[in-house]
Design a protein around this motif. Structure first.
Motif, PDB file in Angstrom:
ATOM      1  N   SER A  60       0.834  -1.207   0.000  1.00  0.00           N
ATOM      2  CA  SER A  60       0.000   0.000   0.000  1.00  0.00           C
ATOM      3  C   SER A  60       0.866   1.253   0.000  1.00  0.00           C
ATOM      4  N   LYS A  61       1.978   1.180   0.743  1.00  0.00           N
ATOM      5  CA  LYS A  61       2.873   2.341   0.818  1.00  0.00           C
ATOM      6  C   LYS A  61       3.506   2.651  -0.543  1.00  0.00           C
ATOM      7  N   TYR A  62       3.797   1.565  -1.289  1.00  0.00           N
ATOM      8  CA  TYR A  62       4.437   1.733  -2.604  1.00  0.00           C
ATOM      9  C   TYR A  62       3.543   1.122  -3.680  1.00  0.00           C
ATOM     10  N   PRO A  63       2.482   1.803  -4.083  1.00  0.00           N
ATOM     11  CA  PRO A  63       1.531   1.187  -5.032  1.00  0.00           C
ATOM     12  C   PRO A  63       2.152   0.916  -6.404  1.00  0.00           C
ATOM     13  N   ASP A  64       3.295   1.539  -6.722  1.00  0.00           N
ATOM     14  CA  ASP A  64       3.934   1.301  -8.022  1.00  0.00           C
ATOM     15  C   ASP A  64       4.667  -0.038  -8.059  1.00  0.00           C
ATOM     16  N   ILE A  65       4.852  -0.656  -6.911  1.00  0.00           N
ATOM     17  CA  ILE A  65       5.632  -1.903  -6.875  1.00  0.00           C
ATOM     18  C   ILE A  65       4.755  -3.116  -7.156  1.00  0.00           C
ATOM     19  N   ASN A  66       5.209  -3.947  -8.104  1.00  0.00           N
ATOM     20  CA  ASN A  66       4.450  -5.151  -8.477  1.00  0.00           C
ATOM     21  C   ASN A  66       5.151  -6.457  -8.129  1.00  0.00           C
ATOM     22  N   LYS A  67       6.432  -6.373  -7.825  1.00  0.00           N
ATOM     23  CA  LYS A  67       7.207  -7.589  -7.569  1.00  0.00           C
ATOM     24  C   LYS A  67       7.895  -7.506  -6.209  1.00  0.00           C
ATOM     25  N   VAL A  68       7.767  -8.595  -5.467  1.00  0.00           N
ATOM     26  CA  VAL A  68       8.313  -8.644  -4.117  1.00  0.00           C
ATOM     27  C   VAL A  68       9.231  -9.862  -3.986  1.00  0.00           C
ATOM     28  N   GLY A  69      10.473  -9.625  -3.587  1.00  0.00           N
ATOM     29  CA  GLY A  69      11.401 -10.721  -3.315  1.00  0.00           C
ATOM     30  C   GLY A  69      11.562 -10.897  -1.816  1.00  0.00           C
ATOM     31  N   ILE A  70      11.561 -12.138  -1.363  1.00  0.00           N
ATOM     32  CA  ILE A  70      11.639 -12.411   0.076  1.00  0.00           C
ATOM     33  C   ILE A  70      12.770 -13.403   0.348  1.00  0.00           C
ATOM     34  N   GLY A  71      13.728 -13.002   1.152  1.00  0.00           N
ATOM     35  CA  GLY A  71      14.837 -13.876   1.540  1.00  0.00           C
ATOM     36  C   GLY A  71      14.576 -14.484   2.900  1.00  0.00           C
ATOM     37  N   LEU A  72      14.614 -15.802   2.995  1.00  0.00           N
ATOM     38  CA  LEU A  72      14.215 -16.522   4.215  1.00  0.00           C
ATOM     39  C   LEU A  72      15.382 -17.302   4.815  1.00  0.00           C
ATOM     40  N   PRO A  73      15.532 -17.261   6.127  1.00  0.00           N
ATOM     41  CA  PRO A  73      16.674 -17.924   6.771  1.00  0.00           C
ATOM     42  C   PRO A  73      16.422 -19.403   7.044  1.00  0.00           C
ATOM     43  N   GLY A  74      16.337 -20.195   5.986  1.00  0.00           N
ATOM     44  CA  GLY A  74      16.127 -21.629   6.202  1.00  0.00           C
ATOM     45  C   GLY A  74      15.788 -22.348   4.910  1.00  0.00           C
ATOM     46  N   LEU A  75      15.166 -23.498   5.067  1.00  0.00           N
ATOM     47  CA  LEU A  75      14.884 -24.375   3.940  1.00  0.00           C
ATOM     48  C   LEU A  75      13.491 -24.107   3.377  1.00  0.00           C
ATOM     49  N   ILE A  76      13.387 -24.058   2.061  1.00  0.00           N
ATOM     50  CA  ILE A  76      12.083 -23.896   1.417  1.00  0.00           C
ATOM     51  C   ILE A  76      11.943 -24.941   0.325  1.00  0.00           C
ATOM     52  N   ASN A  77      10.723 -25.168  -0.128  1.00  0.00           N
ATOM     53  CA  ASN A  77      10.550 -26.244  -1.112  1.00  0.00           C
ATOM     54  C   ASN A  77      11.111 -25.834  -2.479  1.00  0.00           C
ATOM     55  N   LYS A  78      11.285 -26.817  -3.327  1.00  0.00           N
ATOM     56  CA  LYS A  78      11.975 -26.558  -4.588  1.00  0.00           C
ATOM     57  C   LYS A  78      11.192 -25.605  -5.487  1.00  0.00           C
ATOM     58  N   GLU A  79       9.878 -25.650  -5.380  1.00  0.00           N
ATOM     59  CA  GLU A  79       9.033 -24.763  -6.192  1.00  0.00           C
ATOM     60  C   GLU A  79       9.040 -23.344  -5.650  1.00  0.00           C
ATOM     61  N   ARG A  80       9.657 -23.155  -4.495  1.00  0.00           N
ATOM     62  CA  ARG A  80       9.781 -21.835  -3.874  1.00  0.00           C
ATOM     63  C   ARG A  80       8.420 -21.224  -3.555  1.00  0.00           C
ATOM     64  N   THR A  81       7.561 -22.066  -2.986  1.00  0.00           N
ATOM     65  CA  THR A  81       6.256 -21.573  -2.535  1.00  0.00           C
ATOM     66  C   THR A  81       6.103 -21.712  -1.026  1.00  0.00           C
ATOM     67  N   THR A  82       6.668 -22.787  -0.466  1.00  0.00           N
ATOM     68  CA  THR A  82       6.372 -23.177   0.915  1.00  0.00           C
ATOM     69  C   THR A  82       7.647 -23.249   1.737  1.00  0.00           C
ATOM     70  N   THR A  83       7.607 -22.650   2.899  1.00  0.00           N
ATOM     71  CA  THR A  83       8.746 -22.729   3.812  1.00  0.00           C
ATOM     72  C   THR A  83       8.748 -24.100   4.491  1.00  0.00           C
ATOM     73  N   LEU A  84       9.930 -24.694   4.638  1.00  0.00           N
ATOM     74  CA  LEU A  84      10.013 -26.035   5.228  1.00  0.00           C
ATOM     75  C   LEU A  84      10.551 -25.986   6.654  1.00  0.00           C
ATOM     76  N   GLU A  85      11.792 -25.581   6.800  1.00  0.00           N
ATOM     77  CA  GLU A  85      12.407 -25.481   8.129  1.00  0.00           C
ATOM     78  C   GLU A  85      13.047 -24.112   8.249  1.00  0.00           C
ATOM     79  N   ILE A  86      12.457 -23.243   9.082  1.00  0.00           N
ATOM     80  CA  ILE A  86      13.031 -21.918   9.337  1.00  0.00           C
ATOM     81  C   ILE A  86      13.372 -21.892  10.828  1.00  0.00           C
ATOM     82  N   PRO A  87      14.575 -22.340  11.186  1.00  0.00           N
ATOM     83  CA  PRO A  87      14.906 -22.532  12.607  1.00  0.00           C
ATOM     84  C   PRO A  87      14.625 -21.315  13.476  1.00  0.00           C
ATOM     85  N   ALA A  88      14.881 -20.115  12.956  1.00  0.00           N
ATOM     86  CA  ALA A  88      14.709 -18.915  13.783  1.00  0.00           C
ATOM     87  C   ALA A  88      13.233 -18.544  13.943  1.00  0.00           C
TER      88      ALA A  88
END
Lengths: 305, 305
Positions: A60-88
């Motif tokens: 909402s703050k940046y309505p011009d933005i259409n793409k969001v990248g998210i870096g996660l500290p742990g394991l995610i599935n190969k399709e990059r949809t679901t987080t698997l093990e995020i220890p923190a």
């Protein structure tokens, strides 16, 4: 349409905070925010809903933005949809994060990745001296993060979560991260001080920390230099094995402790060259990563390309 | 056109011999020959021309064959045209083998690959119990060979020659192959005999060898079992690090020493499970490869698919 003025949202997920940057196509952070997420765990909505909601706050703050990248500290599935093990953040384990985001913000695109892989992509897309299309990336901080870019793409391995170098077995079958993560390095430093008190100088009076280690190494403190020498040896050994497995011999080093890279480089490079043949060492490149403190948000934004 | 009766030539290149098989689409070796190549080095034509010529001999012998797979004991370029480092046959180093073959036999197709990778493809295409599309393959013989199949294709790594597990650093920074290649295993056996002569039984009177090791382990010889236990530990440690790097947790074991796999498996599996989390061990599979003595020729033929 390739819009040179397009901006991306880069979200660097930590154990207690999100770092959120509005990042230009050139990697510049034009706006930066930090969100405390520690109270999400007690929120009646639950951590995951809070997480999805706060992304909406910035959309909402940046309505011009259409793409969001998210870096996660742990394991995610190969399709990059679901987080698997995020220890923190165990609340995130097994959560279809991309699905939840798309359900709430169907007109936007989301790109999820492991944080070390995101940082590698940040280096690949935004560094002033860009890596080639094949490189190994190692971040030295609290832990040891690693990633590989192969033919310009993040190397996912067989099941999606390749490159957990920090958990390779090192000396005495301890994990690499146990030996030369932040705590391990301070243990080496303590051991060196105890063994060579006459060479410890100012370290004798100080609370040990990695900033102190880097600063005193710069001043020529012998114990600090010996500490870095041992760290370089140990890291070099892991790099030898990784090079043998991946046949990748361009290596970038990032993270807080890489501030002392120059002091570990002699022993690191000696070790690597000692145990590899010319096929590997002729073109060997060992370099400091150039993105700084905000590599996390820049890297997350780089996932949007 | 997919011809179910099509046959392929599989050429397994060793240091002194070629093993050449006419192999069916089902992996059956319908005709087998061995060519002594040791005198090629003294031939005025040179090793390489002799090598190209002898392939022609079999193309004439089997005029129905259009595709030839060649497994090579060393490093080759990523495009799989040129041999780079073939330690057992230095004459082949840096030779555009595929180019030379195509120049002489332009109507045929040639597929070059590292021999461990070829053996993995043989297992993948022809084994009675086929591996999945993602697996690690380890051959234990004179040396330690390894390969990975990722998404159904040989994993080449960044520059073409991934999976040199035998050269990973193991205990005391010795190479894995030094410690548990054939010579290394016999050293462990010798050390165990010296340490426990009262448990060595028949081993005290015999010349040590890996066949003897397997045979006496089957008879319950304690020293032989302790030897396999240590080999399993050491191999397990290397597998842990490889799994962490590749995120691949289906592992096949081939080669002569895998005849004793059952004796090393308890310590190997214990080590692997001890150092990995559930994410890796829940689906962990450690299996014996099923192709036997002719895995080399079958694997080379499997490259033609």
């Amino acid at each position: 349409m390739n819009n040179q003025n397009e901006h991306f949202l880069g979200v660097d997920v930590g154990g207690t905070h999100l770092k959120i940057g509005k990042v230009s196509q050139q990697g510049e952070i034009v706006s930066f925010d930090k969100e405390d997420t520690s109270h999400y765990k007690e929120d009646p909505k639950g951590f995951n809903t809070c997480f999805v909601d706060v992304i909406g706050k910035y959309l909402s703050k940046y309505p011009d933005i259409n793409k969001v990248g998210i870096g996660l500290p742990g394991l995610i599935n190969k399709e990059r949809t679901t987080t698997l093990e995020i220890p923190a953040i165990p609340e995130l384990n097994g959560f279809d994060l991309k699905g939840a985001l798309l359900e709430k913000y169907p007109e936007k695109s989301f790109f999820l990745e492991n944080d070390a892989s995101a940082a590698a992509m940040g280096e690949y897309k935004f560094a002033s001296s860009r890596p080639s299309a094949n490189f190994l990336f190692i971040t030295m901080g609290t832990g040891i993060g690693s990633a590989a870019v192969v033919e310009g793409a993040i190397f996912k391995g067989a099941r999606g979560n390749a490159m957990e170098m920090g958990h390779m077995l090192s000396r005495g079958n301890a994990r690499l991260e146990t030996i030369i993560g932040r705590k391990g390095i301070l243990s080496i430093m303590k051991r060196m001080i105890d063994a060579y008190p006459e060479k410890a100088g100012v370290l004798l009076e100080k609370e040990l920390g990695t900033h102190l280690l880097v600063d005193t190494a710069k001043e020529g403190n012998e114990v600090s230099l010996m500490t870095f020498e041992e760290v370089g040896d140990i890291l070099g050994e892991a790099i030898v094995s990784t090079i043998r497995v991946l046949d990748i011999n361009e290596v970038y080093f990032g993270g807080g402790i890489s501030a002392g890279l120059e002091f570990m480089m002699p022993s690191l490079e000696k070790t690597v060259r000692q145990y590899l043949t010319h096929y590997y060492t002729d073109d060997l490149q060992l370099k400091k990563a150039t993105l700084g403190n905000n590599a996390g948000t820049q890297g997350a934004a780089a996932l949007c390309f």
